[in-house]
Write a protein that holds these residues in place. Structure first.
Motif, PDB file in Angstrom:
ATOM      1  N   ASP A  20       0.829  -1.200   0.000  1.00  0.00           N
ATOM      2  CA  ASP A  20       0.000   0.000   0.000  1.00  0.00           C
ATOM      3  C   ASP A  20       0.869   1.257   0.000  1.00  0.00           C
ATOM      4  O   ASP A  20       0.605   2.208  -0.744  1.00  0.00           O
ATOM      5  N   ALA A  21       1.912   1.270   0.823  1.00  0.00           N
ATOM      6  CA  ALA A  21       2.799   2.437   0.898  1.00  0.00           C
ATOM      7  C   ALA A  21       3.527   2.659  -0.420  1.00  0.00           C
ATOM      8  O   ALA A  21       3.716   3.801  -0.869  1.00  0.00           O
ATOM      9  N   SER A  59       5.162  -1.091 -15.021  1.00  0.00           N
ATOM     10  CA  SER A  59       4.327  -1.067 -16.213  1.00  0.00           C
ATOM     11  C   SER A  59       2.880  -0.782 -15.834  1.00  0.00           C
ATOM     12  O   SER A  59       2.453  -1.000 -14.698  1.00  0.00           O
ATOM     13  N   ALA A  60       2.105  -0.314 -16.801  1.00  0.00           N
ATOM     14  CA  ALA A  60       0.691  -0.038 -16.557  1.00  0.00           C
ATOM     15  C   ALA A  60      -0.035  -1.307 -16.120  1.00  0.00           C
ATOM     16  O   ALA A  60      -0.906  -1.268 -15.238  1.00  0.00           O
ATOM     17  N   LEU A 105      -1.505  -4.249  -9.130  1.00  0.00           N
ATOM     18  CA  LEU A 105      -1.208  -3.838  -7.758  1.00  0.00           C
ATOM     19  C   LEU A 105      -2.401  -3.130  -7.127  1.00  0.00           C
ATOM     20  O   LEU A 105      -2.746  -3.362  -5.974  1.00  0.00           O
ATOM     21  N   ARG A 106      -3.043  -2.276  -7.910  1.00  0.00           N
ATOM     22  CA  ARG A 106      -4.223  -1.576  -7.381  1.00  0.00           C
ATOM     23  C   ARG A 106      -5.331  -2.563  -6.999  1.00  0.00           C
ATOM     24  O   ARG A 106      -6.029  -2.381  -6.008  1.00  0.00           O
ATOM     25  N   ALA A 109      -6.170  -3.810  -1.417  1.00  0.00           N
ATOM     26  CA  ALA A 109      -7.535  -3.346  -1.143  1.00  0.00           C
ATOM     27  C   ALA A 109      -7.546  -2.057  -0.344  1.00  0.00           C
ATOM     28  O   ALA A 109      -8.458  -1.242  -0.458  1.00  0.00           O
ATOM     29  N   PHE A 110      -6.518  -1.834   0.475  1.00  0.00           N
ATOM     30  CA  PHE A 110      -6.506  -0.658   1.330  1.00  0.00           C
ATOM     31  C   PHE A 110      -5.994   0.583   0.606  1.00  0.00           C
ATOM     32  O   PHE A 110      -5.839   1.639   1.203  1.00  0.00           O
ATOM     33  N   SER A 111      -5.713   0.460  -0.709  1.00  0.00           N
ATOM     34  CA  SER A 111      -5.190   1.617  -1.433  1.00  0.00           C
ATOM     35  C   SER A 111      -6.192   2.752  -1.506  1.00  0.00           C
ATOM     36  O   SER A 111      -5.843   3.882  -1.841  1.00  0.00           O
TER      37      SER A 111
END
Length: 245
Positions: free
Chosen positions: A61-62, A228-229, A235-236, A240-242
């Motif tokens: 997340d960080a 990369s996109a 990753l997004r 879940a906490f993003s």
């Protein structure tokens, strides 16, 4: 442009983040700038499997949050916890070098031969043995000597901590006959140098070992690459906490 090291503290204690930066920044200047972030959720101190599992999520997340900030992408990333939660996952999705306090210290100690670890928190023993094995250094880590107080408790009583840790380092060296002892823990930054005169083998400070790892990286003047996109999208979805603000 000065290359930048992103330091991620996987626990929620800003005081630990500040302590690590106080030791890293002068050791890396002027070759590397230091940008530090503290986990947005999790435990104030990591002392068990549950805390480390959550911290691995907090590291990702960080990292994602740092990439989404206006600041330039970092040239390397350091996980500022002696246990390196999220190390392999972050390395998988990062296009720049990634390490943690434990990995950096393990590799430095292994170059001297068999080594031991002294750290705070009784549950860290098997966790660190498992990490060493996963990094291919299980045969070099002779043993982990834990003291009952956690790193946070040791940091709160520096005089008592020094006496306890010095004895622990001597005990570890005598028990396993090792060539060096790692004093492990973000909250124990600077302690190894204070104890060295009391222990007959080299003591390795995990924070300073990480500084030496970062200094040895190739220095690139150009902008650091971004994931990369496709990797960012993955990753997004995974973090879940993003969406936390």
């Amino acid at each position: 442009m000065t290359p930048e090291l992103l330091v991620i503290n996987p626990n929620t204690s800003a005081s630990v983040t500040d302590l690590v930066v106080r030791h890293l920044a002068p050791a890396l200047a002027p070759a590397l700038a230091v940008r530090a972030v503290t986990a947005r959720f999790g435990s104030p101190y990591l002392s068990d499997e549950v805390g480390c599992a959550v911290a691995g999520h907090a590291v990702l997340d960080a990292w994602l949050h740092a990439l989404q900030s206006p600041a330039p992408a970092p040239h390397a990333v350091l996980i500022a916890c002696f246990g390196d939660p999220g190390l392999l996952a972050l390395r998988e999705c990062s296009p720049v070098p990634v390490s943690g306090l434990a990995e950096a210290a393990f590799h430095e100690a292994a170059r001297l031969g068999p080594f031991a670890v002294v750290t705070g928190g009784e549950r860290w023993g098997p966790m660190l043995q498992r990490l060493a094995t996963s990094l291919g250094l299980g045969d070099r880590l002779a043993g982990v000597h834990t003291v009952a107080p956690t790193g946070a408790q040791l940091a709160a009583d520096p005089v008592g901590a020094r006496a306890l840790l010095a004895q622990a380092c001597r005990t570890a060296q005598q028990r396993w006959g090792v060539n060096s002892v790692i004093v492990g823990g973000a909250g124990l930054a600077g302690v190894a140098a204070q104890l060295q005169a009391q222990v007959p083998v080299p003591l390795i400070d995990s924070v300073m070992a990480a500084a030496r790892w970062a200094r040895a990286l190739p220095q690139a003047a150009q902008a650091a690459p971004m994931p990369s996109a496709e990797r960012l999208a993955h990753l997004r979805q995974a973090v879940a906490f993003s969406s936390l603000t």
